[in-house]
Structures are given as C-alpha cells and as structure tokens.
Design a protein around this motif. Structure first.
Motif, PDB file in Angstrom:
ATOM      1  N   GLU A  45       2.428  -9.731  15.616  1.00  0.00           N
ATOM      2  CA  GLU A  45       1.223  -9.326  14.902  1.00  0.00           C
ATOM      3  C   GLU A  45       1.554  -8.912  13.471  1.00  0.00           C
ATOM      4  OE1 GLU A  45      -0.689  -5.912  16.581  1.00  0.00           O
ATOM      5  OE2 GLU A  45       1.084  -4.631  16.427  1.00  0.00           O
ATOM      6  N   PHE A  46       0.580  -9.095  12.622  1.00  0.00           N
ATOM      7  CA  PHE A  46       0.686  -8.726  11.228  1.00  0.00           C
ATOM      8  C   PHE A  46       0.738  -7.210  11.081  1.00  0.00           C
ATOM      9  CE2 PHE A  46       0.006  -8.713   6.769  1.00  0.00           C
ATOM     10  CZ  PHE A  46      -0.983  -7.763   6.493  1.00  0.00           C
ATOM     11  N   VAL A  47       1.567  -6.741  10.158  1.00  0.00           N
ATOM     12  CA  VAL A  47       1.649  -5.315   9.871  1.00  0.00           C
ATOM     13  C   VAL A  47       1.228  -5.025   8.428  1.00  0.00           C
ATOM     14  CG1 VAL A  47       3.175  -3.310   9.681  1.00  0.00           C
ATOM     15  CG2 VAL A  47       3.500  -4.950  11.550  1.00  0.00           C
ATOM     16  N   ALA A  48       1.879  -5.674   7.470  1.00  0.00           N
ATOM     17  CA  ALA A  48       1.591  -5.397   6.067  1.00  0.00           C
ATOM     18  C   ALA A  48       2.067  -6.548   5.203  1.00  0.00           C
ATOM     19  CB  ALA A  48       2.265  -4.098   5.623  1.00  0.00           C
ATOM     20  N   SER A  49       1.450  -6.665   4.032  1.00  0.00           N
ATOM     21  CA  SER A  49       1.839  -7.711   3.089  1.00  0.00           C
ATOM     22  C   SER A  49       1.694  -7.178   1.673  1.00  0.00           C
ATOM     23  CB  SER A  49       0.959  -8.943   3.296  1.00  0.00           C
ATOM     24  OG  SER A  49       1.297  -9.967   2.386  1.00  0.00           O
ATOM     25  N   ILE A  50       2.487  -7.736   0.774  1.00  0.00           N
ATOM     26  CA  ILE A  50       2.455  -7.320  -0.627  1.00  0.00           C
ATOM     27  C   ILE A  50       2.525  -8.555  -1.513  1.00  0.00           C
ATOM     28  CG2 ILE A  50       4.973  -7.017  -0.763  1.00  0.00           C
ATOM     29  CD1 ILE A  50       4.397  -4.501  -2.502  1.00  0.00           C
ATOM     30  N   ASN A  51       1.806  -8.541  -2.629  1.00  0.00           N
ATOM     31  CA  ASN A  51       1.817  -9.709  -3.496  1.00  0.00           C
ATOM     32  C   ASN A  51       3.076  -9.693  -4.380  1.00  0.00           C
ATOM     33  OD1 ASN A  51       1.122  -7.736  -5.384  1.00  0.00           O
ATOM     34  ND2 ASN A  51      -0.183  -9.153  -6.537  1.00  0.00           N
ATOM     35  N   TRP A  52       3.167 -10.654  -5.263  1.00  0.00           N
ATOM     36  CA  TRP A  52       4.415 -10.890  -5.977  1.00  0.00           C
ATOM     37  C   TRP A  52       4.861  -9.718  -6.844  1.00  0.00           C
ATOM     38  CZ3 TRP A  52       5.012 -11.574 -11.413  1.00  0.00           C
ATOM     39  CH2 TRP A  52       3.827 -11.428 -12.142  1.00  0.00           C
ATOM     40  N   ASN A  53       3.921  -8.988  -7.423  1.00  0.00           N
ATOM     41  CA  ASN A  53       4.322  -7.909  -8.337  1.00  0.00           C
ATOM     42  C   ASN A  53       4.021  -6.529  -7.791  1.00  0.00           C
ATOM     43  OD1 ASN A  53       1.571  -7.752  -8.562  1.00  0.00           O
ATOM     44  ND2 ASN A  53       1.491  -8.004 -10.776  1.00  0.00           N
ATOM     45  N   GLY A  54       3.594  -6.453  -6.534  1.00  0.00           N
ATOM     46  CA  GLY A  54       3.314  -5.156  -5.934  1.00  0.00           C
ATOM     47  C   GLY A  54       1.946  -4.601  -6.247  1.00  0.00           C
ATOM     48  N   GLY A  55       1.141  -5.359  -6.959  1.00  0.00           N
ATOM     49  CA  GLY A  55      -0.163  -4.860  -7.353  1.00  0.00           C
ATOM     50  C   GLY A  55      -1.242  -4.971  -6.295  1.00  0.00           C
ATOM     51  N   SER A  56      -0.960  -5.687  -5.239  1.00  0.00           N
ATOM     52  CA  SER A  56      -1.932  -5.861  -4.162  1.00  0.00           C
ATOM     53  C   SER A  56      -1.217  -5.753  -2.825  1.00  0.00           C
ATOM     54  CB  SER A  56      -2.615  -7.222  -4.285  1.00  0.00           C
ATOM     55  OG  SER A  56      -3.537  -7.416  -3.233  1.00  0.00           O
ATOM     56  N   ARG A  57      -1.820  -5.001  -1.917  1.00  0.00           N
ATOM     57  CA  ARG A  57      -1.221  -4.798  -0.596  1.00  0.00           C
ATOM     58  C   ARG A  57      -2.297  -4.927   0.473  1.00  0.00           C
ATOM     59  NH1 ARG A  57       2.504   0.506  -2.225  1.00  0.00           N
ATOM     60  NH2 ARG A  57       3.036  -0.295  -4.290  1.00  0.00           N
ATOM     61  N   SER A  58      -1.877  -5.336   1.641  1.00  0.00           N
ATOM     62  CA  SER A  58      -2.793  -5.501   2.763  1.00  0.00           C
ATOM     63  C   SER A  58      -2.132  -4.921   3.999  1.00  0.00           C
ATOM     64  CB  SER A  58      -3.102  -6.993   2.957  1.00  0.00           C
ATOM     65  OG  SER A  58      -3.957  -7.191   4.054  1.00  0.00           O
ATOM     66  N   TYR A  59      -2.940  -4.259   4.839  1.00  0.00           N
ATOM     67  CA  TYR A  59      -2.403  -3.612   6.033  1.00  0.00           C
ATOM     68  C   TYR A  59      -3.250  -3.932   7.255  1.00  0.00           C
ATOM     69  CZ  TYR A  59       0.215  -0.686   2.736  1.00  0.00           C
ATOM     70  OH  TYR A  59       1.045  -0.240   1.737  1.00  0.00           O
ATOM     71  N   ALA A  60      -2.590  -3.962   8.389  1.00  0.00           N
ATOM     72  CA  ALA A  60      -3.327  -4.006   9.646  1.00  0.00           C
ATOM     73  C   ALA A  60      -4.035  -2.667   9.839  1.00  0.00           C
ATOM     74  CB  ALA A  60      -2.363  -4.255  10.805  1.00  0.00           C
ATOM     75  N   ASP A  61      -5.184  -2.706  10.480  1.00  0.00           N
ATOM     76  CA  ASP A  61      -5.945  -1.468  10.685  1.00  0.00           C
ATOM     77  C   ASP A  61      -5.137  -0.427  11.451  1.00  0.00           C
ATOM     78  OD1 ASP A  61      -9.199  -3.067  11.156  1.00  0.00           O
ATOM     79  OD2 ASP A  61      -8.100  -2.517   9.338  1.00  0.00           O
ATOM     80  N   SER A  62      -4.298  -0.889  12.354  1.00  0.00           N
ATOM     81  CA  SER A  62      -3.551   0.023  13.217  1.00  0.00           C
ATOM     82  C   SER A  62      -2.497   0.836  12.461  1.00  0.00           C
ATOM     83  CB  SER A  62      -2.879  -0.752  14.351  1.00  0.00           C
ATOM     84  OG  SER A  62      -1.993  -1.722  13.833  1.00  0.00           O
ATOM     85  N   VAL A  63      -2.122   0.394  11.260  1.00  0.00           N
ATOM     86  CA  VAL A  63      -1.078   1.101  10.514  1.00  0.00           C
ATOM     87  C   VAL A  63      -1.576   1.656   9.191  1.00  0.00           C
ATOM     88  CG1 VAL A  63       0.630  -0.440  11.569  1.00  0.00           C
ATOM     89  CG2 VAL A  63      -0.150  -0.884   9.227  1.00  0.00           C
TER      90      VAL A  63
END
Length: 125
Positions: A45-63
């Motif tokens: 399952e997906f946990v977290a992601s970050i774009n190339w320069n750190g300016g955008s992040r995405s998280y699973a609701d559970s974390v």
C-alpha cells in the motif's frame, strides 16, 4: 537507479523511527519519490510521496499527521519520519523512484520503476 532503504527496527507503540532511502547509479533529482509498505498477508500500500524538489507531498490517510516525507537533493536521499507509531504500522517499508522527468508525486505503485529492498518496521503494543 539503486535504492537502499535503512532505518527500520523494533519500537514500542507511540515511538518514532526515521527511514532513509539512498539512491545511486542514476540521479533522482528529477524524479518523484515514494514510500510504500506491505504487511504480512496484505497487499502493498501507498504511504507517502514527494515531488522532485520537495514542494509537494502526498500521504495516505492512515499516516497523515504522523509521518513526514522529505528529501535531500544534494545527498540523493529520501526520508520518512514515522511518529506516533502503532502496531498497525508494522510492515516492510519500501522506497520507490519514478523515471527521470516524472517529477510529480504518485500514489500508485505502477507509477514507479525503481524499488529498494525494503526495511522492516515492527511496532509492539
């Protein structure tokens, strides 16, 4: 690119860990990066992601609110800070990288072409 994950371990509920993912062999400076996890008997399952320069992040609701993804471009390393851990967070954690030029965050494992070997996180109650 080779991805080397580290930092896992055994921690009590409520504790913290910091995972690291060091890249070599190919630059990740123009790649979105992510963390996934897989518990025994469950799908990855997906946990977290970050774009190339750190300016955008995405998280699973559970974390969300407990985990923080970051990256050090100069060190070609991506981090995952895990706070307020609970037993449900027990899993093998994998870092993943997107192809160069795919700079955004991504929540599907199909969007990644490079994977680390995984690091085990075990949270005791």
């Amino acid at each position: 690119v080779q991805l080397q994950a580290s930092g896992g371990g055994l921690v009590q509920a409520g504790g913290s860990l910091r995972l690291s993912c060091a890249a070599s062999g190919r630059s990740i400076s123009r790649s979105g990066m992510g963390w996934f996890r897989q518990a025994p008997g469950k799908e990855r399952e997906f946990v977290a992601s970050i774009n190339w320069n750190g300016g955008s992040r995405s998280y699973a609701d559970s974390v969300k609110g407990r985990f923080t993804i970051s990256r050090d471009i100069a060190k070609a390393t991506v981090y995952l800070q895990l706070n307020t851990l609970n037993p449900e967070d027990t899993a093998t954690y994998y870092c993943a990288g997107r192809r160069p030029g795919y700079i955004t965050t991504a929540r599907s494992d199909r969007d990644y072409d490079s994977w680390g070997q995984g690091t085990q996180v075990t949270v005791s109650s």
